[in-house]
Design a protein around this motif. Structure first.
Motif, mmCIF file in Angstrom:
data_model
loop_
_atom_site.group_PDB
_atom_site.id
_atom_site.type_symbol
_atom_site.label_atom_id
_atom_site.label_comp_id
_atom_site.label_asym_id
_atom_site.label_seq_id
_atom_site.Cartn_x
_atom_site.Cartn_y
_atom_site.Cartn_z
ATOM 1 N N ARG A 55 0.854 -1.195 0.000
ATOM 2 C CA ARG A 55 0.000 0.000 0.000
ATOM 3 C C ARG A 55 0.887 1.241 0.000
ATOM 4 O O ARG A 55 2.103 1.148 -0.071
ATOM 5 C CB ARG A 55 -0.936 -0.017 1.200
ATOM 6 C CG ARG A 55 -0.218 -0.005 2.540
ATOM 7 C CD ARG A 55 -1.187 -0.227 3.688
ATOM 8 N NE ARG A 55 -0.550 0.049 4.967
ATOM 9 C CZ ARG A 55 -1.109 -0.221 6.119
ATOM 10 N NH1 ARG A 55 -2.311 -0.750 6.166
ATOM 11 N NH2 ARG A 55 -0.483 0.060 7.248
ATOM 12 N N ASP A 88 -6.524 -0.521 -1.366
ATOM 13 C CA ASP A 88 -6.187 0.909 -1.457
ATOM 14 C C ASP A 88 -5.420 1.233 -2.741
ATOM 15 O O ASP A 88 -5.337 2.396 -3.133
ATOM 16 C CB ASP A 88 -5.311 1.336 -0.271
ATOM 17 C CG ASP A 88 -6.039 1.250 1.046
ATOM 18 O OD1 ASP A 88 -7.283 1.403 1.058
ATOM 19 O OD2 ASP A 88 -5.372 1.021 2.064
ATOM 20 N N GLN A 90 -5.573 1.366 -6.178
ATOM 21 C CA GLN A 90 -6.453 1.376 -7.349
ATOM 22 C C GLN A 90 -5.608 1.238 -8.614
ATOM 23 O O GLN A 90 -4.745 2.069 -8.896
ATOM 24 C CB GLN A 90 -7.281 2.657 -7.375
ATOM 25 C CG GLN A 90 -8.198 2.809 -6.178
ATOM 26 C CD GLN A 90 -9.214 1.677 -6.101
ATOM 27 O OE1 GLN A 90 -9.858 1.341 -7.083
ATOM 28 N NE2 GLN A 90 -9.358 1.092 -4.927
ATOM 29 N N HIS A 91 -5.865 0.173 -9.370
ATOM 30 C CA HIS A 91 -5.024 -0.210 -10.502
ATOM 31 C C HIS A 91 -4.731 0.949 -11.455
ATOM 32 O O HIS A 91 -3.570 1.250 -11.734
ATOM 33 C CB HIS A 91 -5.681 -1.372 -11.261
ATOM 34 C CG HIS A 91 -4.792 -2.001 -12.260
ATOM 35 N ND1 HIS A 91 -4.161 -3.198 -12.043
ATOM 36 C CD2 HIS A 91 -4.413 -1.594 -13.492
ATOM 37 C CE1 HIS A 91 -3.429 -3.501 -13.093
ATOM 38 N NE2 HIS A 91 -3.565 -2.555 -13.989
ATOM 39 N N ALA A 92 -5.736 1.594 -11.962
ATOM 40 C CA ALA A 92 -5.545 2.655 -12.962
ATOM 41 C C ALA A 92 -4.748 3.826 -12.403
ATOM 42 O O ALA A 92 -3.891 4.383 -13.090
ATOM 43 C CB ALA A 92 -6.889 3.130 -13.491
ATOM 44 N N GLU A 93 -4.999 4.192 -11.152
ATOM 45 C CA GLU A 93 -4.286 5.315 -10.536
ATOM 46 C C GLU A 93 -2.825 4.969 -10.272
ATOM 47 O O GLU A 93 -1.929 5.767 -10.543
ATOM 48 C CB GLU A 93 -4.964 5.717 -9.235
ATOM 49 C CG GLU A 93 -6.348 6.309 -9.431
ATOM 50 C CD GLU A 93 -7.074 6.541 -8.113
ATOM 51 O OE1 GLU A 93 -6.408 6.673 -7.063
ATOM 52 O OE2 GLU A 93 -8.314 6.583 -8.135
ATOM 53 N N VAL A 94 -2.580 3.779 -9.736
ATOM 54 C CA VAL A 94 -1.209 3.372 -9.420
ATOM 55 C C VAL A 94 -0.408 3.178 -10.695
ATOM 56 O O VAL A 94 0.763 3.558 -10.756
ATOM 57 C CB VAL A 94 -1.208 2.089 -8.556
ATOM 58 C CG1 VAL A 94 0.209 1.578 -8.345
ATOM 59 C CG2 VAL A 94 -1.873 2.365 -7.205
ATOM 60 N N LYS A 96 -0.362 4.793 -13.344
ATOM 61 C CA LYS A 96 0.142 6.085 -13.833
ATOM 62 C C LYS A 96 1.402 6.532 -13.097
ATOM 63 O O LYS A 96 2.146 7.367 -13.596
ATOM 64 C CB LYS A 96 -0.930 7.160 -13.671
ATOM 65 C CG LYS A 96 -2.134 6.965 -14.541
ATOM 66 C CD LYS A 96 -3.182 8.024 -14.232
ATOM 67 C CE LYS A 96 -4.492 7.741 -14.920
ATOM 68 N NZ LYS A 96 -5.538 8.701 -14.528
ATOM 69 N N LEU A 97 1.640 5.999 -11.903
ATOM 70 C CA LEU A 97 2.783 6.400 -11.078
ATOM 71 C C LEU A 97 4.038 5.577 -11.350
ATOM 72 O O LEU A 97 5.103 5.896 -10.822
ATOM 73 C CB LEU A 97 2.428 6.265 -9.590
ATOM 74 C CG LEU A 97 1.190 7.009 -9.105
ATOM 75 C CD1 LEU A 97 0.889 6.633 -7.657
ATOM 76 C CD2 LEU A 97 1.387 8.508 -9.257
#
Length: 113
Positions: A55, A88, A90-94, A96-97
């Motif tokens: 996380r 916690d 979230q696939h799409a958000e992570v 991008k990082l």
């Protein structure tokens, strides 16, 4: 028949010593929070690294996403896949990082090296 060398790797899951593995060009580490210098040396430049990133926040027995990315930077695999994540993350958000050579693993993912 091709024989593969399987190298057990000592990793720390909090205060507990557990094993990760290196199988030729693939290294698999989950439930880890710390690598000894010897383990880090054994992981250096593995072709494919599969590693936990539980996380964003601190956890006493697992690497956070930032810690995992730092370790990936030290190990320098050609590709890395992140596993053992909480809801916690979230696939799409992570996704991008992550650097281009790092991806989130998913069910039925097939990896070749």
């Amino acid at each position: 028949m091709n024989e593969q060398q399987i190298l057990p790797l000592d990793v720390r899951h909090g205060e507990i010593s557990i094993l990760g593995f290196r199988l030729d060009g693939l290294s698999y580490i989950t439930d880890a929070r710390f690598f000894s210098p010897e383990t880090l040396k054994s992981l250096k430049q593995t072709e494919v690294l599969v590693m936990n990133a539980l996380r964003f926040r601190y956890h006493p027995t697992h690497f956070t996403l930032d810690q995992t990315l730092e370790m990936i930077g030290q190990i320098q695999p050609r590709r890395a896949y992140l596993v053992h994540m909480t809801h916690d993350m979230q696939h799409a958000e992570v996704a991008k990082l992550l650097p281009p050579h790092v991806q989130l693993a998913y069910d039925n993912l097939e990896i070749s090296w």
